[in-house]
Structures are given as C-alpha cells and as structure tokens.
Design an enzyme around this catalytic site. Structure first.
Site, short mmCIF file in Angstrom:
data_model
loop_
_atom_site.label_atom_id
_atom_site.label_comp_id
_atom_site.label_asym_id
_atom_site.label_seq_id
_atom_site.Cartn_x
_atom_site.Cartn_y
_atom_site.Cartn_z
CD GLU A 85 41.75 45.41 38.37
OE1 GLU A 85 40.88 46.12 38.90
OE2 GLU A 85 42.20 44.38 38.91
CE LYS A 275 39.00 46.21 42.67
NZ LYS A 275 39.82 45.78 41.52
CG ASP A 291 23.08 53.64 38.50
OD1 ASP A 291 24.25 53.60 38.93
OD2 ASP A 291 22.22 54.43 38.93
#
Ligand code: MEV
Length: 434
Positions: A85, A275, A291
């Site tokens: 992004e 987010k 992870d």
C-alpha cells in the site's frame, strides 16, 4: 467445463504451470511468461522459495521499504516494512522524524506468556475430573520433558497447566489450559508438540483411571495472547505539536484526543482506525518473517476483549502534555521459522540489530503507533486523500506506462491539481498530444 485434476501436487513445476495456463488462460504463452519473469535465476534461491510451501509455481513479490529515524528508548532504528500500500512507509517515516525531534518512542514489554489448550470431553462429574487432573499434572509435565528440556535450559518452558471446566457452555467440555514461555521463538511448534504430548498422557491416564470415558477433541496453541503484551508511547508538550498542521497546536491536540475517543466508542470507526495501526504492524511482522495472520487474529481479539471492538490506541492531554499510547499483544519470534531461511528476513533482522523477540515486540508496536499517529494527523488536519493521491499518482502513471519524462511533468502538474484516475489519464493524453 473445467474438469478437476488428479495428482496436481505430483506434477513437476513445469507440468503444473502447463496445466494451469492451458486450462485457465486465453493466451497461455503470455500467462506462462508472467510467472517465469518472477522465477529467480539463482536456482538455489528459487529452490529455497519453492520448498517453503506446496505447489509453488512462481514467487509473489511485495516491495520492501524502510522507514528510518525511529528513536525507541534512546536507540535509533531503520525499520523494514514489506507492504503493497502506497503512503504507509512515507507516513511511518514522517511520524518517526516528528517524534525523533520530541524525544522518540518509549516502550516496555509487560508480559510474554503464550497459551495452548487441549480440548476434551469427559462425562464424569467435575469433582472426579478435578481430582484426576491434580493426580496426573506432574506426569503431564514429566512426559513432555524430552520436548521441553532444551527450552528449559535457556530459561523457558511450561509455566503452568490448569484444568478449565467449560461444561456450562457445552456438556462434558473441559480444557487443559497451558501457559508457556518461549523466549525468542514464536513457539508454535514447541507449544503444539507439548500439547499433543499432554493429550497423549491425558488419554492414557483416563483409559487407566476413568474407564476410558474421556475423548480428546484437539490440541492447539491459541493466537489470543492477552498476557504477551507490549506498550508503546509518545508524549510532548501540546505547544510542540504544531509542525505542518493547518490548525493550532491546542486544536490539533483536542482533535487527536477526540478522534481516538470516537474509535474507542464506535466500532465502525474503530475497525478502520485499527486497520491503520495494522498497516504498520503487518509490514514489519512480514518483513521479519513472522506470522502476520496470527498477529492480526490476536490483536483484533484483544481490541474486543471487553465485549465491544474498540481502538487499540489511546490519547490524553493532561497538564499541557499530549500523550498517545497503545498496549497490544504480540507473539513474535526472532529465531526459528523463516528467520534463518529467508535471505530478506535475515537482512531485515540484521538491519534491526538482531533483536530479541522482546525487542522486536517493541519495534513492531512502535510501527503501529507511528502509523496511527500519522493517519490521525492527516485525518484531523488536511484529510487523507491529499497525501494518498499523490502517492497513488505513481501507481496510476505506472498503469498507463508513463515514461520518466512524462512522470516528471505529471508530478509537477499534480502539485496544483487534484489527483484522480481520470485526471491523470486526461493529463497524460494532453501531454502525449503535445
Ligand atoms: C488506510 O490504509 C488506513 C486509514 O484508513 C487509517 C485510519 O483511517 O485511521 C487511513
């Protein structure tokens, strides 16, 4: 209609690619060449990547960026970020520089406990199971010794095993709820191996003592790690908050606190707010070979720990001082997994000075906090689109295959014009006409 294929995994890489491109693509040569251009010419490196997963047919690149000038507890870091992004790395760098000039980030690891559970069903009454568990607990730990002894030598291992009665929620349902210290390892393999051994011992003992009336359903670590917590914080006098804002420092501080309060009480906003935090966190987690799905799951669960999904960050102004902070759970590793295998992960960890898992927790938390600060600063002042679209301009120009000269002209043009997909297309058409 496409028919299913038997034995796909047994085909060679070329065989897999041939089947895919001839079955699913109009132009199979072109489809094949797209995959091929991402296959590394260094055969050893390619084999390494081939063997990370199953059915590898090519590599999927993400840009690796770096956000420099992060001052954390007085130490300077350049933070590696793997992310697709635009704006994220630029925003992190800006926030890093902003807080560098105001004393940097302060961080602290609060706890490092990880969790795993053996879920089982037993129809005996609770008192019988409690007594049975008290009897076999030493054996559960003893029979896992071959798995735990190396970890114990280094100071980690099993912290405790508790019996949890869940029969009110589901008839006969109990858990062995185990806690672990896994030091610099993320610990997934260690924990899961311990749990599977606990399950074996549990079943054997139940067969002997409880007439076999116990069935293990499953044994697995939990990605919810509310006691593996790290805190990151920044603070400065409100009067120092002025830089590059179109509003006064006091107004900016007030709006920042309001923006965080809204995310604390309003789930629709909280999800987007968090987010933005994950933009920073995931990028560093990915660059350091950890992870990110586990981290995402654990952090979002933590954001909803009191029954409502809320902001992970908090802000206040007290006695003229603006403070902005976050506490999040992070189960990370700097040994094991990809850390010694993936050359870019090794590089990223060296860039960070070979951090311990605890140090990496602090770096990752800072990346999240910085990202949220940068997002809220834009949102409460200029709005997000101005900066975003400038970064987005590059992506749009690349889509239209603009040359370097065309890019330079368009960047100059869009300093005073609003970027949109169609505006860039029109400007490029004009440019090419001339
Ligand atoms: C975009 O990726 C992230 C933001 O939406 C975060 C936020 O709204 O706080 C800008």
């Amino acid at each position: 209609m496409t028919q299913p294929i038997a034995g796909f995994s047994k085909l060679s890489k070329e065989g897999k690619i041939d089947w895919l491109v001839s079955t699913f693509f109009k132009d199979s040569d072109q489809a094949k060449s797209v995959l091929q251009q991402y296959i590394n010419s260094d055969q050893k490196l390619q084999q390494l990547h081939d063997e990370f997963i199953e059915n590898t047919i090519s590599n999927y690149y993400l840009p690796l960026g770096v956000a420099p000038n992060f001052l954390i507890n007085g130490k300077l870091y350049a933070i590696p970020m793997a992310i697709e992004e635009s704006s994220v790395v630029a925003a992190a760098s800006k926030a890093a520089k902003f807080w560098y000039d105001r004393g940097g980030f302060k961080t602290k690891v609060i706890s490092t406990e990880k969790i795993g559970q053996v879920h089982f069903i037993c129809r005996k009454n609770t008192e019988t199971i409690k007594a049975f568990f008290a009897d076999i607990k030493p054996k559960l730990i003893l029979e896992a010794k071959s798995i735990t002894k190396n970890m114990e030598k280094r100071g980690g291992g099993i912290l405790d095993i508790k019996l949890r009665d869940k029969t009110k929620e589901m008839p006969g349902y109990f858990q062995l709820h185990a806690s672990f210290e896994t030091l610099d390892a993320m610990g997934a393999n260690f924990i899961n191996s311990c749990l599977e051994q606990f399950a074996k011992t549990l079943k054997q003992e139940a067969d002997r003592v409880l007439d076999g009336q116990l069935d293990v359903v499953m044994s697995i670590l939990s990605n919810y790690v509310p006691n593996c917590l790290v805190r990151a914080e920044v603070s400065c006098n409100v009067s120092e908050l002025t830089e590059n804002t179109n509003i006064s420092a006091e107004e900016f501080a007030k709006k920042m606190v309001q923006a965080v309060s809204i995310a604390e009480i309003e789930p629709y906003r909280a999800v987007t707010h968090n987010k933005g935090i994950m933009n920073g966190i995931d990028a560093v987690v990915l660059a350091t070979g950890n992870d990110f799905r586990a981290v995402e799951a654990g952090i979002h669960a933590y954001a909803a720990k009191d029954g409502q999904y809320r902001s992970l960050t908090h802000a206040k102004v007290e006695n003229g001082v603006f403070t902005f902070w976050m506490e999040i759970p992070l189960a990370l590793g700097t040994v094991g997994g990809l850390t010694k295998l993936h050359p870019l992960v090794k590089w990223a960890l060296e860039l960070l000075g070979q951090p311990s898992a605890k140090e990496l927790m602090q770096i990752v938390a800072v990346a999240g906090l910085a990202q949220n600060f940068a997002a809220l600063r834009s949102l409460t002042t200029t709005g997000i689109q101005e900066g975003h679209m400038k970064m987005h301009l590059m992506n749009i120009m690349n889509q239209f295959r603009a040359s370097s000269d065309e890019k330079a002209s368009l960047v100059a043009h869009f300093k005073n014009h609003i970027v949109s997909h169609s505006a860039v297309e029109d400007a490029l058409i004009d440019l090419r006409k001339n």
